[in-house]
Design an enzyme around this catalytic site. Structure first.
Site, PDB file in Angstrom:
ATOM      1  N   LEU A  70       1.210  -0.252   4.878  1.00 50.91           N
ATOM      2  CA  LEU A  70       1.878   0.752   4.048  1.00 50.91           C
ATOM      3  C   LEU A  70       0.876   1.813   3.606  1.00 50.91           C
ATOM      4  O   LEU A  70      -0.338   1.609   3.634  1.00 50.91           O
ATOM      5  CB  LEU A  70       2.512   0.096   2.828  1.00 50.91           C
ATOM      6  CG  LEU A  70       3.611  -0.936   3.121  1.00 50.91           C
ATOM      7  CD1 LEU A  70       4.040  -1.633   1.831  1.00 50.91           C
ATOM      8  CD2 LEU A  70       4.809  -0.300   3.812  1.00 50.91           C
ATOM      9  N   THR A  71       1.387   2.937   3.138  1.00 47.14           N
ATOM     10  CA  THR A  71       0.565   4.114   2.874  1.00 47.14           C
ATOM     11  C   THR A  71      -0.428   3.909   1.742  1.00 47.14           C
ATOM     12  O   THR A  71      -1.636   4.123   1.913  1.00 47.14           O
ATOM     13  CB  THR A  71       1.471   5.316   2.576  1.00 47.14           C
ATOM     14  OG1 THR A  71       2.246   5.598   3.738  1.00 47.14           O
ATOM     15  CG2 THR A  71       0.662   6.544   2.195  1.00 47.14           C
ATOM     16  N   PHE A  72       0.031   3.531   0.568  1.00 49.98           N
ATOM     17  CA  PHE A  72      -0.881   3.421  -0.565  1.00 49.98           C
ATOM     18  C   PHE A  72      -1.879   2.291  -0.351  1.00 49.98           C
ATOM     19  O   PHE A  72      -3.069   2.437  -0.645  1.00 49.98           O
ATOM     20  CB  PHE A  72      -0.089   3.227  -1.860  1.00 49.98           C
ATOM     21  CG  PHE A  72       0.306   4.524  -2.513  1.00 49.98           C
ATOM     22  CD1 PHE A  72      -0.124   4.842  -3.790  1.00 49.98           C
ATOM     23  CD2 PHE A  72       1.096   5.447  -1.848  1.00 49.98           C
ATOM     24  CE1 PHE A  72       0.211   6.045  -4.397  1.00 49.98           C
ATOM     25  CE2 PHE A  72       1.445   6.654  -2.437  1.00 49.98           C
ATOM     26  CZ  PHE A  72       1.005   6.956  -3.717  1.00 49.98           C
ATOM     27  N   HIS A  75      -4.481   3.533   2.409  1.00 51.71           N
ATOM     28  CA  HIS A  75      -5.361   4.626   1.999  1.00 51.71           C
ATOM     29  C   HIS A  75      -6.426   4.132   1.017  1.00 51.71           C
ATOM     30  O   HIS A  75      -7.571   4.599   1.056  1.00 51.71           O
ATOM     31  CB  HIS A  75      -4.550   5.785   1.408  1.00 51.71           C
ATOM     32  CG  HIS A  75      -4.066   6.736   2.442  1.00 51.71           C
ATOM     33  ND1 HIS A  75      -2.826   6.626   3.025  1.00 51.71           N
ATOM     34  CD2 HIS A  75      -4.660   7.803   3.036  1.00 51.71           C
ATOM     35  CE1 HIS A  75      -2.676   7.589   3.925  1.00 51.71           C
ATOM     36  NE2 HIS A  75      -3.782   8.305   3.955  1.00 51.71           N
TER      37      HIS A  75
END
Length: 398
Positions: A70-72, A75
């Protein structure tokens, strides 16, 4: 590589590393660029000649994201060198026992303080950091911010993002040593139309052109030859179909299940008094998905010890989508969150610069390896994480 050896190598580097001396314009520059949702094999589809050229001049290969993909989560993994279970940003939405429920609008400091991102490490070491969008970069973390940062705004064009980076590099005093740059359009279009669509390929081409403008700007300023570009993505993308949606609450009484997040992965909590019913309905292997209790996930996912991980985690087979009647499928083209070992979830990795070997094809790059690489490029000690020591990465010149 054994964990003990990783720790010893990292501690050795920490003892030797110091911030580079000299005026800002004479020092090396490190640019970390993220293209959200850029699946690793997009690089081979002919729409990104700038990226292909940078890859040919340096090191590249598919990169395994952390789970969940997933993105968060990823990152923050990229800039901390830690898996989500260890840095605390365990998803795009999750519950904290004290802070409540996290979503992308929450900017309070407490969410991010379980780990130290590379821009905080750089600033602490006496360098200057600038973040043109990156999850966490808007928040004071462990008492520090990057010197330059912008609140995230999806309406800012790719070209305007590049212009801001170049403007920071034009500063006579206070030119940054580390810059992060984030592009979201490939992920947005991939969700809407799928990873194989012409629209997604066109979005990749748009970002490629913007990076081409950045490269030209570096050349015009005489910075290109002493700049290292590290270009990554957070995860890939898998095609999904509306007729392959699994509604997790259909087998339960109304109000029995709190669906915290759902996509290729789902974060779930039984409502009080419904624990046994939810366990009976969901735990174990089902048609096209599997659910585990917190603490019982497969070890390879490195997830389940952080109290922010929900009581139940479910994972769909590639191509299937987990949802609830209250949170139905909204983007029928593509999704992520799936098994981080799957081909469809593999992320992009390209590094090009004076410290990077040329023509290297990487076979086992992991997202936790990026932060120690950045520390090596910046010449600073970084906190020991879950990744390999930078000197063990085949991309580094010896």
């Amino acid at each position: 590589m054994p964990r003990l050896l990783i720790v010893l190598l990292t501690l050795f580097l920490a003892g030797c590393a110091t911030a580079p001396a000299g005026p800002p314009q004479s020092r090396p520059l490190t640019l970390l660029i993220s293209i959200d949702g850029f699946r690793s094999d997009y690089l081979d589809r002919g729409a990104t000649p700038v990226l292909a050229g940078l890859a040919a001049e340096g090191a590249t290969g598919p990169m395994r994201p952390s789970f969940p993909s997933l993105t968060f989560s990823n990152h923050y993994t990229l800039v901390t060198g830690l898996h989500p279970d260890h840095h605390g940003m365990v998803g795009n939405n999750f519950d904290d026992p004290v802070l409540g429920r996290f979503n992308q609008a929450r900017k309070e400091t407490g969410w991010w303080n379980e780990a130290e991102p590379i821009w905080v490490t750089a600033e602490t070491a006496g360098l200057t950091a600038a973040t043109m969008f990156w999850p966490g970069s808007e928040t004071e973390i462990r008492g520090r911010r990057p010197t330059y940062w912008r609140p995230y705004d999806s309406a800012v064009s790719n070209e305007a993002r590049v212009d801001q980076v170049l403007a920071w590099l034009d500063l006579a005093d206070g030119r940054p040593d580390l810059v992060t740059l984030y592009f979201d359009v490939v992920d947005t279009v991939g969700h809407a139309t799928g990873p194989g669509s012409p629209e997604t390929l066109a979005a990749a081409g748009q970002v490629d052109a913007a990076i081409g403008g950045l490269v030209q700007g570096l050349k015009d300023r005489g910075l290109y030859d002493r700049t290292t570009l590290v270009i990554v993505s957070d995860h890939g993308m898998a095609p999904i179909r509306p007729d392959q949606t699994i509604y997790l609450d259909d087998a339960l009484p109304a109000g029995a299940l709190d669906v915290i997040y759902a996509s290729g992965v789902a974060y779930l909590a039984p409502m009080p008094g419904h624990e046994a019913a939810v366990d009976a309905a969901l735990i174990g292997r089902k048609d096209h998905y599997e659910c585990w209790r917190r603490g019982e996930l497969p070890a390879r996912f490195v997830l389940g010890t952080n109290p922010r991980v929900p009581p139940i985690v479910c994972l769909a087979d590639i191509g299937w989508y987990l949802a609830s009647r209250a949170r139905p499928l909204r983007s029928p083209g593509g999704a992520h969150g799936f098994d981080n070992a799957s081909t469809e979830m593999q992320a992009l990795f390209i590094a090009r610069g004076p410290s990077i070997r040329t023509g290297v094809v990487l076979r086992d790059m992991d997202s936790v390896d990026v932060q120690p690489l950045l520390g090596r490029l910046l010449g600073i000690a970084v906190p020991v994480g879950d990744g390999r020591a930078a000197d063990s990465l085949p991309a580094i010149r010896r």
